[in-house]
Write a protein that holds these residues in place. Structure first.
Motif, PDB file in Angstrom:
ATOM      1  N   LEU A  89      36.676   9.177  14.376  1.00 47.93           N
ATOM      2  CA  LEU A  89      36.735  10.445  13.648  1.00 47.93           C
ATOM      3  C   LEU A  89      37.436  10.307  12.304  1.00 47.93           C
ATOM      4  CD1 LEU A  89      37.610  12.907  16.548  1.00 47.93           C
ATOM      5  CD2 LEU A  89      35.411  12.602  15.421  1.00 47.93           C
ATOM      6  N   SER A  90      38.467   9.463  12.236  1.00 50.69           N
ATOM      7  CA  SER A  90      39.236   9.471  10.988  1.00 50.69           C
ATOM      8  C   SER A  90      38.740   8.465   9.963  1.00 50.69           C
ATOM      9  CB  SER A  90      40.735   9.305  11.268  1.00 50.69           C
ATOM     10  OG  SER A  90      40.978   8.199  12.060  1.00 50.69           O
ATOM     11  N   PRO A  92      35.575   7.985   8.651  1.00 53.55           N
ATOM     12  CA  PRO A  92      34.810   8.632   7.580  1.00 53.55           C
ATOM     13  C   PRO A  92      35.680   9.554   6.738  1.00 53.55           C
ATOM     14  CG  PRO A  92      33.743   8.934   9.717  1.00 53.55           C
ATOM     15  CD  PRO A  92      35.064   8.326   9.997  1.00 53.55           C
ATOM     16  N   ALA A  93      36.543  10.314   7.412  1.00 57.36           N
ATOM     17  CA  ALA A  93      37.389  11.263   6.681  1.00 57.36           C
ATOM     18  C   ALA A  93      38.335  10.521   5.743  1.00 57.36           C
ATOM     19  CB  ALA A  93      38.174  12.121   7.666  1.00 57.36           C
ATOM     20  N   ALA A  96      36.544   9.510   2.688  1.00 54.96           N
ATOM     21  CA  ALA A  96      36.358  10.654   1.798  1.00 54.96           C
ATOM     22  C   ALA A  96      37.648  10.988   1.062  1.00 54.96           C
ATOM     23  CB  ALA A  96      35.860  11.860   2.593  1.00 54.96           C
ATOM     24  N   PHE A  97      38.777  10.925   1.784  1.00 50.73           N
ATOM     25  CA  PHE A  97      40.081  11.202   1.168  1.00 50.73           C
ATOM     26  C   PHE A  97      40.368  10.232   0.035  1.00 50.73           C
ATOM     27  CE2 PHE A  97      43.071  13.814   3.963  1.00 50.73           C
ATOM     28  CZ  PHE A  97      42.066  14.710   4.208  1.00 50.73           C
ATOM     29  N   PHE A 100      37.154  10.962  -2.894  1.00 56.62           N
ATOM     30  CA  PHE A 100      36.856  12.255  -3.513  1.00 56.62           C
ATOM     31  C   PHE A 100      38.137  13.048  -3.722  1.00 56.62           C
ATOM     32  CE2 PHE A 100      33.173  11.240  -0.747  1.00 56.62           C
ATOM     33  CZ  PHE A 100      32.247  10.998  -1.742  1.00 56.62           C
ATOM     34  N   LEU A 104      39.727  20.015  -0.396  1.00 56.35           N
ATOM     35  CA  LEU A 104      39.750  19.467   0.964  1.00 56.35           C
ATOM     36  C   LEU A 104      40.812  18.391   1.091  1.00 56.35           C
ATOM     37  CD1 LEU A 104      36.262  18.855   2.561  1.00 56.35           C
ATOM     38  CD2 LEU A 104      38.352  19.689   3.657  1.00 56.35           C
ATOM     39  N   MET A 152      45.670  11.696  14.820  1.00 54.24           N
ATOM     40  CA  MET A 152      44.751  11.589  13.691  1.00 54.24           C
ATOM     41  C   MET A 152      45.397  11.792  12.324  1.00 54.24           C
ATOM     42  SD  MET A 152      40.855  12.615  14.109  1.00 54.24           S
ATOM     43  CE  MET A 152      41.205  14.325  14.256  1.00 54.24           C
TER      44      MET A 152
ATOM     45  N   LYS B  25      28.114  15.402  -4.105  1.00 53.07           N
ATOM     46  CA  LYS B  25      29.286  14.664  -3.636  1.00 53.07           C
ATOM     47  C   LYS B  25      30.120  15.492  -2.678  1.00 53.07           C
ATOM     48  CE  LYS B  25      31.146  11.044  -6.537  1.00 53.07           C
ATOM     49  NZ  LYS B  25      32.194  10.712  -7.495  1.00 53.07           N
ATOM     50  N   GLU B  28      28.626  15.578   0.626  1.00 59.75           N
ATOM     51  CA  GLU B  28      28.845  14.296   1.288  1.00 59.75           C
ATOM     52  C   GLU B  28      30.277  14.205   1.823  1.00 59.75           C
ATOM     53  OE1 GLU B  28      27.544  11.086  -1.215  1.00 59.75           O
ATOM     54  OE2 GLU B  28      28.673   9.683   0.020  1.00 59.75           O
ATOM     55  N   ALA B  29      31.236  14.595   0.976  1.00 65.33           N
ATOM     56  CA  ALA B  29      32.639  14.535   1.389  1.00 65.33           C
ATOM     57  C   ALA B  29      32.869  15.423   2.603  1.00 65.33           C
ATOM     58  CB  ALA B  29      33.542  14.961   0.239  1.00 65.33           C
ATOM     59  N   LEU B  32      31.691  13.924   5.769  1.00 69.19           N
ATOM     60  CA  LEU B  32      32.556  12.859   6.270  1.00 69.19           C
ATOM     61  C   LEU B  32      33.814  13.416   6.931  1.00 69.19           C
ATOM     62  CD1 LEU B  32      32.256  10.396   3.243  1.00 69.19           C
ATOM     63  CD2 LEU B  32      31.376  10.016   5.546  1.00 69.19           C
ATOM     64  N   VAL B  33      34.272  14.579   6.416  1.00 70.60           N
ATOM     65  CA  VAL B  33      35.564  15.107   6.878  1.00 70.60           C
ATOM     66  C   VAL B  33      35.415  15.986   8.129  1.00 70.60           C
ATOM     67  CG1 VAL B  33      37.486  16.600   6.238  1.00 70.60           C
ATOM     68  CG2 VAL B  33      36.628  14.930   4.609  1.00 70.60           C
ATOM     69  N   PRO B  35      33.887  15.925  11.094  1.00 73.24           N
ATOM     70  CA  PRO B  35      34.153  15.451  12.466  1.00 73.24           C
ATOM     71  C   PRO B  35      35.644  15.381  12.792  1.00 73.24           C
ATOM     72  CG  PRO B  35      32.558  14.032  11.377  1.00 73.24           C
ATOM     73  CD  PRO B  35      33.047  14.986  10.341  1.00 73.24           C
ATOM     74  N   ALA B  36      36.446  15.013  11.814  1.00 74.51           N
ATOM     75  CA  ALA B  36      37.888  14.951  12.053  1.00 74.51           C
ATOM     76  C   ALA B  36      38.493  16.346  12.087  1.00 74.51           C
ATOM     77  CB  ALA B  36      38.565  14.108  10.973  1.00 74.51           C
ATOM     78  N   LEU B  37      37.854  17.240  11.323  1.00 75.14           N
ATOM     79  CA  LEU B  37      38.410  18.588  11.182  1.00 75.14           C
ATOM     80  C   LEU B  37      38.287  19.401  12.467  1.00 75.14           C
ATOM     81  CD1 LEU B  37      39.640  19.574   8.605  1.00 75.14           C
ATOM     82  CD2 LEU B  37      37.521  20.804   8.092  1.00 75.14           C
TER      83      LEU B  37
END
Lengths: 279, 311
Positions: A89-90, A92-93, A96-97, A100, A104, A152, B25, B28-29, B32-33, B35-37
């Motif tokens: 889970l973390s 991909p996030a 992104a962190f 981008f 968020l 997480m 973008k 896309e971001a 990615l986020v 599933p964790a959220l």
């Protein structure tokens, strides 16, 4: 650094270091020593660090009689599953962190900080009710979900640090070569992230393996206890506590953490420091 | 939108393109986020909000009906609850002493590990072990050490008449005894953090000070200490909050006893929720504790900020 240090100061430094080493090491040595002592020797008043006679059977007793194997198995399942979930889970996030900007990311960073200092006592009561309504109290999947959620934020923080360290030019080069986004991620980025993923995975494993509070509240029957709770119940009973087997169980419970930790210590420390030193 | 249609317009072309790109973008971001959220929203944001809500109800584990809204009643009751305030006082004593001792001992140790001494490798490895150990094992280990016939009494008996103190079981010694364990567990992380900060100080600065004839003590106060102050400030505030919120260690060692002498606030709240089964009242306790910690932190950060401004 060593200019102008008098011999006397040097002696003082070593004395302080010695005090510290004893303060840190003695409890550990005592635990290991106690795990090899007979109950009679542990109850007696004359005390030595080396057992008079080695009693390895404390380990056998702890292993066989106290339901520790079942709870160790529970701990293993919970720790491995939450480790896998945390990474899945973390990752991909975290990517992104690292890549981008925007609200968020700001909100995510804010939540990471808050979650580090937030007292779980305010969360545990409604969390217990939510899990009870979902039929997940006193189940391993329930505990896995809770551990995943609460490990997480820090895992995200560690992973995004590693991801930010990968030069963006590598991705651009791959894109120029015609690789799709997904291909770039799986063929270029994730392989480079492997050391970071390993470190984060071990952090997640050790956190779940060691955790006490959630397991105490959520696990209610002995067959679902994790190792820390089983050890606590060991001493919970009034009166007769078999100290030798208890110490042996405690040593056994520590081994996975210490093994993982010694393999990953450099990575873990740098990951931890990324948060506190820069923060 | 085609680029040709905008070819004659000079400036807007670039920003427009950028906004299209950034929307893609952003999607896309988000993908990615998310599933964790989801688990975070379900298992930590939602409980946090409903925890605040519960504080205004009479929710109880004894009944299964829907809890009634009771307004500020729980908070009013808390004001008069002497046991709660006593546990708050104990929590402050615990958190302040553990945090201060961690900082002082951790700093001394970090300085030692930063000087060129032998056995540093060993000391560094040892420094990390308490962090890796399961808290319940740490608690059991110290119970063995503090036992009436444990090694602490044996060592003390060497220096005087036989000592038979039950360190965790006596009113006067229980709190100091658990504080020592708190320092033992928490010091390593402080040490490693401060050590990292010390190692980031450029050696030229220290050498220059040494050339000017500054002794070790002056070099520390004039060069090292100012350089690591920001790190010290952040690790201290974090440590304080962690210590104030700690639970497992003391729960296993004493369960808050003897006679409530080590009843940390988190322990008291836990017992109220899951032993006395008053969920609403316990939630109100949680809320009050969070507010106090946040307020303390805000005061601390504000004073740090003021000090920075003054310079």
């Amino acid at each position: 650094m060593n200019t102008h240090i008098s011999p006397l100061a040097r002696v003082g430094q070593y004395a302080l270091l010695a005090v510290y080493v004893v303060f840190l090491a003695f409890p550990l040595l005592w635990l290991v020593s106690a795990s090899f002592k007979s109950s009679r020797e542990l109850m007696s008043l004359d005390i030595s660090l080396l057992p008079k006679e080695f009693h390895p059977d404390n380990y056998v007793i702890a292993w066989n009689q106290q339901g520790l194997v079942g709870s160790a198995w529970n701990s293993l399942i919970v720790a491995v599953c939450s480790m896998v979930l945390v990474i899945a889970l973390s990752l991909p996030a975290a990517y992104a962190f690292a890549r981008f900007r925007g609200w968020l990311r700001t909100a995510g960073t804010g939540w990471i900080l808050v979650s580090q200092v937030f007292p779980v006592i305010l969360i545990i009561i409604p969390l217990f009710l939510i899990l009870r309504d979902a039929g997940l109290v006193n189940t391993l999947p329930g505990l896995i979900l809770v551990y995943t959620t609460y490990t997480m934020p820090f895992a995200l923080w560690m992973l995004q640090g590693f991801a930010a360290g990968i030069p963006i030019e590598l991705e651009e080069a791959a894109a120029v070569d015609g690789a799709s986004r997904l291909r770039t991620l799986t063929k270029v980025i994730f392989p480079l992230l492997l050391p970071g993923i390993a470190a984060t995975a071990m952090f997640a494993f050790v956190s779940a393996w060691n955790e006490f509070f959630f397991a105490l509240v959520l696990m209610q029957t002995p067959e679902n206890y994790t190792l820390p709770i089983a050890l606590k119940m060991f001493i919970g009973g009034e009166g007769k506590v078999a100290l030798g087997p208890l110490a042996a169980g405690a040593v056994l419970a520590t081994i996975p953490s210490i093994v993982f930790f010694s393999i990953m210590q450099r990575k873990l420390v740098s990951g931890m420091l990324a948060g506190s030193v820069k923060g | 939108m085609t680029t040709e249609s905008l070819a004659l317009v000079d400036k807007p072309v670039v920003p427009k393109r950028r906004s299209v790109q950034s929307r893609a973008k952003r999607v896309e971001a988000a993908a990615l986020v998310v599933p964790a959220l989801i688990p975070i929203l379900i298992f930590s944001v939602a409980p946090l909000l409903s925890g605040i809500g519960l504080a205004f109800t009479d929710a109880s584990l004894r009944r299964n009906d829907t809890p009634d809204f009771v307004g500020l009643q729980n908070f009013v009751d808390l004001l008069g609850d002497t046991m709660f305030w006593e546990s708050f006082r104990i929590g402050m004593v615990w958190a302040v002493s553990v945090t201060v001792l961690q900082l002082v001992a951790g700093l001394v140790l970090a300085l030692l590990l930063n000087a060129n001494l032998r056995f540093q490798g060993l000391a560094r490895v040892l420094a990390l072990i308490p962090w890796a150990m399961p808290p319940v094992v740490v608690a059991i280990m110290w119970q063995l050490i503090y036992a009436t016939n444990g090694p602490l009494n044996a060592v003390l008996s060497v220096f005087g008449p036989d000592v038979t103190t039950n360190w965790l079981g006596e009113f006067s010694t229980a709190l100091p005894a658990v504080i020592v364990v708190g320092v033992w567990v928490g010091m390593p992380q402080t040490t490693i953090t401060l050590l990292a900060a010390l190692q980031q100080i450029p050696t030229e600065q220290i050498e220059a000070a040494a050339m000017d004839g500054a002794g070790a003590v002056r070099r520390f106060f004039n060069v090292s200490l100012p350089a690591i102050r920001p790190v010290m400030a952040s690790i201290t505030s974090l440590n304080f909050i962690w210590n104030f919120n700690s639970f497992g260690l003391v729960y296993v060692m004493t369960e808050g006893g003897p006679g409530g002498k080590t009843m940390l606030p988190m322990l008291f709240t836990y017992l109220e929720a899951f032993k006395s089964r008053n969920l609403g009242y316990a939630s109100a306790m949680g809320c009050v504790l969070v507010l106090i910690v946040v307020a303390l932190l805000a005061i601390y950060l504000w004073s740090q900020f003021r000090e920075k401004e003054a310079k």
